[in-house]
Design a protein around this motif. Structure first.
Motif, mmCIF file in Angstrom:
data_model
loop_
_atom_site.group_PDB
_atom_site.id
_atom_site.type_symbol
_atom_site.label_atom_id
_atom_site.label_comp_id
_atom_site.label_asym_id
_atom_site.label_seq_id
_atom_site.Cartn_x
_atom_site.Cartn_y
_atom_site.Cartn_z
ATOM 1 N N UNK A 1 0.862 -1.190 0.000
ATOM 2 C CA UNK A 1 0.000 0.000 0.000
ATOM 3 C C UNK A 1 0.896 1.237 0.000
ATOM 4 N N UNK A 2 0.737 2.066 -1.017
ATOM 5 C CA UNK A 2 1.478 3.330 -1.076
ATOM 6 C C UNK A 2 0.636 4.426 -0.446
ATOM 7 N N UNK A 3 1.226 5.195 0.464
ATOM 8 C CA UNK A 3 0.534 6.383 0.978
ATOM 9 C C UNK A 3 1.157 7.619 0.341
ATOM 10 N N UNK A 4 0.305 8.597 0.067
ATOM 11 C CA UNK A 4 0.772 9.803 -0.635
ATOM 12 C C UNK A 4 1.148 10.911 0.361
ATOM 13 N N UNK A 5 1.359 10.524 1.621
ATOM 14 C CA UNK A 5 1.679 11.521 2.659
ATOM 15 C C UNK A 5 3.174 11.794 2.762
ATOM 16 N N UNK A 6 3.973 11.178 1.881
ATOM 17 C CA UNK A 6 5.420 11.379 1.936
ATOM 18 C C UNK A 6 5.960 11.950 0.642
ATOM 19 N N UNK A 7 6.960 11.264 0.070
ATOM 20 C CA UNK A 7 7.663 11.828 -1.093
ATOM 21 C C UNK A 7 7.005 11.540 -2.436
ATOM 22 N N UNK A 8 6.096 10.570 -2.488
ATOM 23 C CA UNK A 8 5.529 10.199 -3.792
ATOM 24 C C UNK A 8 4.164 10.841 -3.990
ATOM 25 N N UNK A 9 3.989 11.506 -5.127
ATOM 26 C CA UNK A 9 2.696 12.106 -5.458
ATOM 27 C C UNK A 9 1.940 11.162 -6.390
ATOM 28 N N UNK A 10 0.635 11.427 -6.538
ATOM 29 C CA UNK A 10 -0.176 10.589 -7.426
ATOM 30 C C UNK A 10 0.358 10.644 -8.857
ATOM 31 N N UNK A 11 0.845 11.827 -9.273
ATOM 32 C CA UNK A 11 1.338 11.928 -10.660
ATOM 33 C C UNK A 11 2.648 11.154 -10.834
ATOM 34 N N UNK A 12 3.452 11.093 -9.791
ATOM 35 C CA UNK A 12 4.662 10.273 -9.883
ATOM 36 C C UNK A 12 4.297 8.794 -9.990
ATOM 37 N N UNK A 13 3.313 8.391 -9.186
ATOM 38 C CA UNK A 13 2.865 6.997 -9.239
ATOM 39 C C UNK A 13 2.352 6.648 -10.628
ATOM 40 N N UNK A 14 1.590 7.578 -11.212
ATOM 41 C CA UNK A 14 0.925 7.289 -12.484
ATOM 42 C C UNK A 14 1.769 7.675 -13.704
ATOM 43 N N UNK A 15 2.981 8.186 -13.471
ATOM 44 C CA UNK A 15 3.864 8.559 -14.579
ATOM 45 C C UNK A 15 4.247 7.322 -15.386
ATOM 46 N N UNK A 16 4.295 7.443 -16.716
ATOM 47 C CA UNK A 16 4.672 6.284 -17.546
ATOM 48 C C UNK A 16 6.096 5.791 -17.223
ATOM 49 N N UNK A 17 6.932 6.679 -16.666
ATOM 50 C CA UNK A 17 8.311 6.265 -16.386
ATOM 51 C C UNK A 17 8.413 5.446 -15.100
ATOM 52 N N UNK A 18 7.317 5.367 -14.340
ATOM 53 C CA UNK A 18 7.343 4.561 -13.122
ATOM 54 C C UNK A 18 6.892 3.138 -13.401
ATOM 55 N N UNK A 19 7.735 2.180 -13.048
ATOM 56 C CA UNK A 19 7.383 0.783 -13.321
ATOM 57 C C UNK A 19 6.982 0.038 -12.042
ATOM 58 N N UNK A 20 6.992 0.748 -10.914
ATOM 59 C CA UNK A 20 6.673 0.065 -9.647
ATOM 60 C C UNK A 20 5.250 0.416 -9.225
#
Lengths: 306, 306
Positions: free
Chosen positions: B267-286
């Protein structure tokens, strides 16, 4: 680093005259070829004299970035060798030459992690810089909310061997590389080992560069061996074909690879860190064109061939 | 680091009850999940209470190696959280636990590049050590022929975040790794970034580890996230199946990868360093299984589902 195809096994140098006649320029690595620590290797002055008398251009290349060309020249002088500043290519000089080659803006600054040589060469080249020995004693005071300010005009971080590496420098350089748009990350070299004293192997510039790779997750642009920058620079500056160059060194993974990456002839001397058994080990994939014990073999092998 | 197959895109967490019921243990990363810097994230105490009341095991995992479990426990206490030492798994503890797991000989020594936490954990585990803060002020005197002596009984070098990194430590640890037969090279973590203060990102343990990779040309054995050592240790210690664990974190390349490498739910929480757009970026494979804003969403999403 460029790929190279595995070459046939190195041949012992038998006819030095043939090699000498076939090239215009000899590039010599210094430590292990010209001297070991503070001691000149046997027969070097006579060998260099002979090569000069036959009209060969001599160039001395070192990954050592702690000294400038001028400072390095004094080492030759101390050892009684007549070598001019212009014949010396240290990686400190290479860093400044690289910035010149890309027209690095004079209103931008260079942050230096390294010793005096890099600063001196940047100054001679007319670049603004900060860091270096000045930051060697700096500490970070960790009050809550503390922020390290950094200069937004830094457009390049040059990392070389630095006995005074500290966390201040790691953080400062990392901030520049990560936060200043387009900031370059330049390494003078990535050598695992250097020779501060000849009593043991010392952790080399690769450890300082490794620290910045770890914190920036970026790969540096290397200007020293085995990258081809210095070779390209020399070929351009003197207008010589790389096939007319023979690279002479004692290390397979820097010197010989440097020569091969540049498309030069290569000669390994066994007067430094590489032994014949290391060269001939099945685990070694880097084969020079020739190998011999020391460069003064040029004199005896020449005599034998006559 | 183990490979992982690219997963389907993360789903927003809609039914927290279902997730909570499906697992036995929650592993929480701390910074960005439980707190940010010195500030507790909203709703954390109530969320942890709710999970405990439902019989869930809670574990807190951090790559921070500067503190021991006990010292880290004080941070929870200061923030008003009732967490016991045994629920905390810091990478300082992981280093000592790893050495225990391989029966590292008690007559061998550990050379430490890092801060107090590693020393404290090694001591609790009964290992002999040297280095750490004691070597922070040491300098190398470069007389000709100078040789740095090193302890031949050092059988492991542990490298963690160290504000007092210097060349003495780099050379000492490098000598141990290179010259002591079988000497281990252990990294608490390779994080590029750490949070010394919340005012900016600071160069992390990856920079100290990078320095040793550069000088030894060896890869370290990593005991912190995202390596699976801590997950395996937890699963063994508590006798739990990894599929019964949910890893909760704010970083894709450490926390979520750690959970996925271990075969856990994530479970990723968006309360730290990762934003929703980083999560959903095509360059993110995790891609974690689920994402949500903060862990206290467990409370509201629970209410909504009832």
């Amino acid at each position: 680093m460029e790929n190279f195809t595995t070459k046939a096994s190195a041949q012992p140098l038998k006819n030095a005259d043939e090699l000498i006649d076939s090239v215009e320029t000899f590039i010599f690595d210094c430590d292990g070829v010209i001297w070991k620590g503070d001691k000149l290797i046997d027969g070097v002055p006579q060998t260099l004299d002979m090569l000069r008398s036959r009209g060969k251009r001599l160039v001395f290349v070192t990954n050592n970035s702690t000294k400038s060309r001028k400072q390095y020249g004094k080492k030759f002088e101390t050892l009684g060798l007549d070598v001019s500043e212009e014949e010396i290519f240290a990686s400190s000089f290479a860093a400044a030459a690289y910035l010149k080659s890309i027209d690095f803006p004079k209103d931008k600054k260079v942050y230096v992690v390294g010793e005096d040589g890099i600063l001196k060469e940047l100054e001679l080249a007319g670049f603004q810089y900060l860091g270096g020995p000045d930051d060697g004693g700096k500490k970070i005071e960790l009050k809550p909310g503390f922020l390290m300010e950094h200069d937004k005009d830094v457009g390049a971080v040059v990392v070389g061997f630095d006995r005074y590496l500290n966390y201040y420098k790691v953080q400062y350089g990392t901030l520049c590389i990560r936060e200043n748009p387009g900031c370059l990350f330049i390494a003078t070299n990535r050598d695992a080992v250097t020779h501060l004293t000849d009593a043991q192997e010392w952790a080399g510039g690769g450890s300082m560069v490794g620290a910045f790779i770890g914190s920036t997750q970026r790969e540096p642009l290397v200007v020293g061996k085995p990258s081809t920058f210095m070779m390209d620079y020399l070929a351009n500056k003197f207008g010589i074909l790389k096939s007319q160059i023979c690279m002479v060194g004692d290390r397979l993974d820097t010197d010989i690879l440097f020569g091969q990456n540049g498309g030069c002839k290569t000669l390994l001397v066994l007067s430094g860190v590489t032994s014949l058994s290391m060269l001939q080990s099945p685990s070694n994939s880097i084969q020079p064109d020739f190998y011999t014990n020391k460069i003064s073999d040029f004199l005896s092998l020449k005599a034998a061939a006559v």
